[in-house]
Design an enzyme around this catalytic site. Structure first.
Site: not given
Length: 329
Positions: A24, A26, A84, A107, A133, A190, A230
């Site tokens: 539980y 992001s 994990h 992912h 999320g 990714d 910036e």
């Protein structure tokens, strides 16, 4: 590329199903709440005692162990950190993967690099919102959705795509558009984006610019503003309308400097290194290194984290951000 929208997905396919969100964090809180608000039955698998356990309760869920959630569910979305996932899968999920269930990821790392090898009689899919999320949740509550990627690794039931699309609709993805990909493509692109551009590339470029100005005798505070602070202004313009929007919005001086100096920073040698980084992702070198680093206690990883946290740009930045009232809200 095939893109799916609301009319292409049937949420009723989840009407008699239970979805387990394992983790539980992001993404987990957004998936769980959006699915629930879409009328889907959701259970939460979360390690007891931590802040995410309490957050799940605050959000109206009754969290349970990952094993209990996996046992109760027809669809199991694993949203714990990559390092994990293998342990959670083997200990808590695999014993409850009955034929016909669906295993979901946001992912592709552990499936693509075969850290998780599900039994052949379950569906395996990816539904990956292309946003953090909090954005996935906020946009959903506003009646829209964050675009998602979707991929099928195993289609044991013959209905994996239909079921995954229903899940994507439940989290709001089909409101924005769901783009088809593969676990291989999502994982490799990714990782490359993170390493060569978004995180590794950008962080090293910022530090190098800061160091160059400081070594030339300029004040660190000014160097921070010009090379880090910036950056958000420029990235926001690119995010909103691409490189052309950014170049339209900046001064002619900045645009001219962009064209003549940018290629001197990203040289042929830089591009060769980028190709080598991609090769090491594709052939599994990076994955093996990351997996072994975690198995051996993460000493090198933690050392790199500590060294970078002690960079002068961090001390200067902390002082200057303390002057920015809008960052304290």
């Amino acid at each position: 590329m095939k893109i799916y929208y609301d009319q292409d997905a049937d949420l009723s396919l989840l009407a008699d199903k239970t979805v387990a969100i394992i983790g539980y964090g992001s993404q987990g809180h957004a998936h769980a709440q959006n699915l629930r608000d879409s009328g889907v039955k959701v259970v939460i698998g979360q390690r007891p005692g931590g802040p995410n356990w309490e957050l799940a309760k605050e959000n109206g869920f009754t969290p349970m162990s990952a094993a209990e959630a996996a046992a109760a569910a027809d669809l199991i979305m694993i949203l714990v950190p990559d390092q994990h996932q293998k342990a959670v899968y083997e200990k808590d999920v695999l014993p409850h993967l009955k034929p016909g269930k669906m295993l979901l990821f946001a992912h592709g790392f552990n499936i693509h690099f075969q850290q998780i090898v599900p039994p052949a009689d379950v569906d395996v899919a990816m539904v990956a919102p292309k946003g953090p999320g909090h954005l996935v949740r906020r946009v959903y509550t506003e009646g829209a959705g964050v675009p998602c990627l979707i991929a099928i690794h195993q289609n044991a039931t013959g209905k994996a795509m239909e079921t995954a699309l229903a899940y994507a609709k439940g989290v709001g993805g089909t409101r924005g558009g769901v783009l088809t990909t593969t676990f291989k493509e999502e994982t490799e692109t990714d990782l490359f984006g993170e390493q060569a551009v978004l995180c590794g590339g950008a962080a090293e470029l910022v530090k190098a610019g800061f160091e160059t100005l400081c070594e030339a005798g300029y004040q660190p505070e000014i160097a921070y503003f010009e090379c880090l602070h910036e950056l958000k202004l420029i990235v926001d313009l690119m995010y909103e309308g691409g490189l052309s929007r950014m170049r339209y919005s900046i001064s002619d001086t900045a645009e001219y400097g962009d064209y003549v100096s940018g290629p001197r920073v990203v040289t042929d040698e830089t591009r060769a290194e980028m190709r080598q980084i991609l090769k090491e992702i594709q052939d599994g070198t990076f994955a093996r290194d990351f997996i072994m680093e975690n198995m051996s206690g993460r000493a090198h990883f933690l050392s790199m984290r500590r060294i970078n946290a002690e960079h002068p740009i961090e001390k200067v930045g902390a002082k200057l951000r303390g002057m920015m009232s809008w960052l304290k809200k």
